[in-house]
Design an enzyme around this catalytic site. Structure first.
Site, PDB file in Angstrom:
ATOM      1  N   GLN A  58      -7.488  -5.093   9.604  1.00  0.00           N
ATOM      2  CA  GLN A  58      -6.598  -4.833  10.166  1.00  0.00           C
ATOM      3  C   GLN A  58      -7.141  -3.656  11.260  1.00  0.00           C
ATOM      4  O   GLN A  58      -6.115  -2.843  11.875  1.00  0.00           O
ATOM      5  CB  GLN A  58      -5.262  -4.402   9.605  1.00  0.00           C
ATOM      6  CG  GLN A  58      -5.015  -5.672   8.804  1.00  0.00           C
ATOM      7  CD  GLN A  58      -3.525  -5.066   8.085  1.00  0.00           C
ATOM      8  OE1 GLN A  58      -2.396  -5.035   8.825  1.00  0.00           O
ATOM      9  NE2 GLN A  58      -3.491  -5.330   6.913  1.00  0.00           N
ATOM     10  N   LYS A  76       0.912  -1.144   0.067  1.00  0.00           N
ATOM     11  CA  LYS A  76      -0.094  -0.117  -0.010  1.00  0.00           C
ATOM     12  C   LYS A  76       0.699   1.265   0.004  1.00  0.00           C
ATOM     13  O   LYS A  76       0.431   2.249  -0.719  1.00  0.00           O
ATOM     14  CB  LYS A  76      -1.164  -0.121   1.240  1.00  0.00           C
ATOM     15  CG  LYS A  76      -0.192   0.143   2.573  1.00  0.00           C
ATOM     16  CD  LYS A  76      -1.379   0.062   3.615  1.00  0.00           C
ATOM     17  CE  LYS A  76      -0.588   0.327   5.168  1.00  0.00           C
ATOM     18  NZ  LYS A  76       0.357   1.591   5.161  1.00  0.00           N
ATOM     19  N   THR A  77       1.998   1.222   0.780  1.00  0.00           N
ATOM     20  CA  THR A  77       2.631   2.607   0.794  1.00  0.00           C
ATOM     21  C   THR A  77       3.119   2.701  -0.588  1.00  0.00           C
ATOM     22  O   THR A  77       3.595   3.849  -1.057  1.00  0.00           O
ATOM     23  CB  THR A  77       3.933   2.400   1.590  1.00  0.00           C
ATOM     24  OG1 THR A  77       3.519   1.776   2.900  1.00  0.00           O
ATOM     25  CG2 THR A  77       4.781   3.551   1.909  1.00  0.00           C
ATOM     26  N   ASP A 132      -3.616   7.547   4.686  1.00  0.00           N
ATOM     27  CA  ASP A 132      -3.306   6.066   4.857  1.00  0.00           C
ATOM     28  C   ASP A 132      -3.814   5.699   6.272  1.00  0.00           C
ATOM     29  O   ASP A 132      -4.347   6.382   7.155  1.00  0.00           O
ATOM     30  CB  ASP A 132      -1.634   6.455   5.223  1.00  0.00           C
ATOM     31  CG  ASP A 132      -0.828   4.976   5.134  1.00  0.00           C
ATOM     32  OD1 ASP A 132      -1.544   3.838   4.666  1.00  0.00           O
ATOM     33  OD2 ASP A 132       0.054   4.917   5.679  1.00  0.00           O
ATOM     34  N   GLU A 133      -3.980   4.217   6.377  1.00  0.00           N
ATOM     35  CA  GLU A 133      -4.512   3.603   7.464  1.00  0.00           C
ATOM     36  C   GLU A 133      -5.881   4.271   7.843  1.00  0.00           C
ATOM     37  O   GLU A 133      -6.101   4.419   9.107  1.00  0.00           O
ATOM     38  CB  GLU A 133      -3.606   3.807   8.635  1.00  0.00           C
ATOM     39  CG  GLU A 133      -1.972   3.259   8.487  1.00  0.00           C
ATOM     40  CD  GLU A 133      -1.927   1.579   8.332  1.00  0.00           C
ATOM     41  OE1 GLU A 133      -3.170   1.124   8.405  1.00  0.00           O
ATOM     42  OE2 GLU A 133      -0.834   1.186   8.310  1.00  0.00           O
ATOM     43  N   ARG A 162       1.969 -11.366  10.110  1.00  0.00           N
ATOM     44  CA  ARG A 162       3.292 -10.862  10.318  1.00  0.00           C
ATOM     45  C   ARG A 162       4.426 -11.802   9.759  1.00  0.00           C
ATOM     46  O   ARG A 162       5.423 -11.565   9.541  1.00  0.00           O
ATOM     47  CB  ARG A 162       3.482 -10.529  11.472  1.00  0.00           C
ATOM     48  CG  ARG A 162       2.824  -9.713  12.437  1.00  0.00           C
ATOM     49  CD  ARG A 162       2.631  -8.345  11.564  1.00  0.00           C
ATOM     50  NE  ARG A 162       1.423  -8.234  10.826  1.00  0.00           N
ATOM     51  CZ  ARG A 162       1.106  -7.197   9.740  1.00  0.00           C
ATOM     52  NH1 ARG A 162       1.862  -6.442   9.380  1.00  0.00           N
ATOM     53  NH2 ARG A 162      -0.051  -7.340   9.181  1.00  0.00           N
TER      54      ARG A 162
END
Length: 726
Positions: free
Chosen positions: A246, A31-32, A215-216, A592
């Protein structure tokens, strides 16, 4: 602009420029890269002035990383582009127009400690008697963030305290204005007020920020949502990236409805799913998808990986938490021998108290580690304080222990008095304890305080001959009123400190089982060995952290420990109806892992000093089909590996049940509903007892059973119980 390194859906996200856009970015989906490439695309391909772009995120580190990546992608002056956190950008804009709200442009920003200090100062007024400053600060923050109205926030308080709390809320805000200060919550709230109340300013920011990126997005709260909505209202070029799967910060204000209702709040929105995962292989994602798919109210997406080869997810049922810790330590040793660096391994747990046993085992096996987002169990203040009391009781020559606790809790013995005692002890070649016994020769106003302290210590030393170390810890807590040292902290902090003390008691109980006469000495000796970190390389160690802290990180190998009902998911989350958030937390933990994932639970766990109790497997384990898992419990049994607690040898203390090996994975009994209050029952390990209460339903029926020497809480569906005649 070259976008060839992006996959098809990532490219679509970058090129969809006009109108509202929701990017559902699964874990590890890049996503970044999408965010930074989109900003670069707006500047390079669409001719957008960087001044007209607003990009918001949640941490300064994330904002800095985003800006640096954009700088590498474009040849443009980015000095006037706003890439920042919500709080930073609001603070900057408020400097221009603070006077409209009754502040000067040089207002001070109060952090959490400053806010707490102000509330403590206000609470010195007798009118606010009974209000705990830390709890008040938490309540004020909840009100300002829109988590509850002022009336709702205090409705559970007694009427008189309710009135005082309302008045404190008003007094606190009045004092902030008087001191020309804003707290962190005010930065967002006051910016929102400016936008709502001043049409000219609202139009200015709407015209300037023609493109807004967030973002987020799943972590935004109500105030942040309102800020975004108003600023993007004119041009409607709002681009948000997030993953409802998330969303794990509801407890601190994040509103998952913001992302779930995006299409309703911004009609005509384009929705683009980034489902390809570049981190984990497919077998890990299969487990993650199995857990998260149980949530009904979620965005439909299925993360997948091109990496189809990989190890199955490993499952291990340990007899108890010590076996679980040893299993983790042994597996880490094996993995390290395969060439995997310690820094690429993480052990995740639901609460910090779980780290104590894991730390013990890692140290015993010489495995370096570091605590992320917290402090090592043995370095936590309350743990070190209680250990210092025990040390001084056991060894009156320990000057270090005495210096640590002579004024903890505060008893009016200041640094001047301590310096005088230290000098006297050095001149007389005696311990500080002896110097305190002779405090009349030292003199000073605190002499009576020292005498009272010595009387307390002498009494505790006498009691130590009658008590085991776990009981002595209780005596220390009560006699010193130790909990007063943190009574002003927030509820979660107080609960955590209480839990750490109880966990220390749990550690002490093991030594009472082995050697009642020398239990205190043996216990302290073991702690001295365990807490020796001289050989630990902080830059090359296994990472220990809570599941919440792991978000945004990745590791080659991940262990998730304590997968038991009541622990993970936590009992509080179940009671408060937040099970979906716990499920998302499990999803975050699983995703993770890049190459290896280990899931473990304990069949019996000794939590918070209550003695070992049978546990029930987490529902999250049950969610994962058996074909996705490799059960290491059977492998360990075949190898006849004793995973209980080597290299220590355990003996059984009356009233305690220590299982040596996991003989089977328990299955629910069919007659769990047959038990009733008053039944006489027999347990394989505890003997005969009587059921005195039952709570819960179905597989989660829990019976409180009074056995001869102890009381136990047991899951009726899993405990080896049978009804017997009186």
């Amino acid at each position: 602009m070259d976008l060839s390194k992006l996959n098809e859906m990532q490219q679509k996200a970058v090129r969809t420029v006009d109108g509202p856009v929701l990017i559902l970015a699964g874990a590890g989906s890049g996503k970044t890269s999408v965010l930074t490439n989109r900003i670069a695309y707006l500047i390079e391909e669409c001719g957008v002035d960087p001044y007209n772009i607003l990009a918001l995120t949640f941490t300064n580190k994330a904002a800095q990383e985003m800006k640096e990546r954009v700088e590498r992608l474009v040849d443009a002056d980015l000095r006037f582009m706003a890439i920042s956190t919500f709080h930073s950008v609001c603070a900057k804009f408020l400097r221009y127009d603070a006077e409209l709200l009754g502040y000067t442009n040089s207002f001070t920003i109060y952090d959490s400690d400053d806010s707490l200090s102000l509330i403590k100062r206000l609470c010195k007024d007798d009118y606010y008697y009974g209000i705990k400053p830390a709890a008040a600060r938490h309540l004020i923050s909840r009100i300002k963030n829109g988590l509850s109205s002022e009336n709702e926030a205090v409705e559970g308080l007694p009427e008189e305290l309710n009135r005082r709390m309302k008045r404190l809320f008003e007094a606190y805000n009045e004092e902030l204005i008087k001191e020309n200060a804003m707290d962190f919550d005010d930065l967002l709230l006051n910016m929102l007020r400016l936008l709502k109340e001043n049409e000219g300013l609202r139009e200015h920011y709407q015209e300037r920020f023609r493109y807004v990126l967030v973002d987020e997005y799943q972590d935004t709260n109500r105030i942040q949502y309102e800020l975004i909505r108003i600023i993007s209202e004119k041009h409607r070029n709002i681009f948000v990236v997030g993953d409802d799967d998330q969303s794990i910060y509801g407890w601190r204000g994040a509103n998952i409805e913001n992302i779930l209702n995006f299409e309703k709040d911004f009609p005509g929105a384009a929705v683009i799913k980034l489902e390809q995962n570049y981190r984990s292989h497919q077998k890990i994602l299969d487990c993650a998808n199995a857990v998260i798919s149980r949530i009904e109210n979620r965005k439909d997406k299925i993360p997948w990986s091109a990496r189809t080869e990989g190890e199955k997810v490993k499952l291990y049922y340990a007899p108890n938490e010590y076996s679980e810790g040893e299993f983790i330590a042994r597996k880490i040793k094996e993995i390290r021998e395969k060439g995997i660096q310690y820094r690429n391994i993480a052990v995740l747990y639901r609460t910090h108290t779980q780290s104590r046993v894991i730390e013990e085992k890692l140290r015993m096996y010489g495995i370096p580690y570091r605590i992320y987002g917290g402090t090592s169990f043995f370095e936590r203040k309350e743990v070190k304080d209680i250990i210092a009391y025990l040390t001084l009781i056991n060894n009156q020559n320990s000057d270090m222990a005495l210096l640590r606790i002579i004024n903890v809790p505060r008893r009016g013995i200041g640094q001047t008095t301590i310096t005088r005692l230290t000098e006297y002890a050095a001149d007389a070649d005696m311990s500080l304890f002896e110097a305190c016994l002779n405090c009349d020769t030292v003199g000073g106003a605190a002499m009576s305080k020292i005498i009272a302290f010595m009387e307390l210590m002498n009494d505790l030393m006498e009691r130590s001959h009658e008590m085991g170390p776990s009981e002595l810890i209780d005596e220390i807590i009560e006699r010193t009123d130790y909990r007063s040292t943190y009574e002003d902290e927030e509820r979660d902090v107080r609960d955590a400190r209480d839990a750490n003390i109880e966990e220390l008691k749990t550690a002490a109980m093991r030594f009472e089982a082995e050697d009642e006469d020398n239990a205190l000495t043996e216990f302290l000796s073991s702690l001295s060995l365990i807490t020796d970190t001289d050989t630990m390389d902080e830059n090359e160690g296994v990472t220990l952290m809570t599941l919440h802290s792991s978000k945004g990180l990745e590791f080659d190998t991940v262990f998730i420990s304590g997968l038991e009902e009541g622990l993970f998911p936590s009992s509080r989350s179940v009671d408060e109806g937040r099970i979906d958030e716990e499920r998302r937390l499990c999803y975050v933990g699983i995703t993770r892992a890049k190459d290896r994932l280990f899931l473990s639970r304990s069949l019996s766990r000794n939590m918070y000093g209550s003695g070992p109790s049978d546990t029930m497997p987490s529902r999250f384990i049950k969610d994962i089909p058996a074909r996705y898992l490799e059960d290491l419990s059977t492998v360990m049994r075949r190898e006849k590996t004793d995973l209980f607690d080597s290299p220590r040898k355990e003996t059984v203390r009356p009233g305690f049940s220590f299982r040596k090996k996991a003989e089977f994975v328990p299955k629910a009994t069919e007659n769990a509903m047959d038990f009733k209050i008053g039944d006489t029952v027999e347990h394989n390990a505890f003997g005969r007892g009587k059921i005195i209460s039952i709570s819960g339903t179905g597989d989660q029926r829990i019976a409180t059973v009074q056995f001869m020497n102890q009381q136990r809480k047991l899951f009726l569906a899993f405990a080896p119980l049978k009804i017997v005649e009186d």
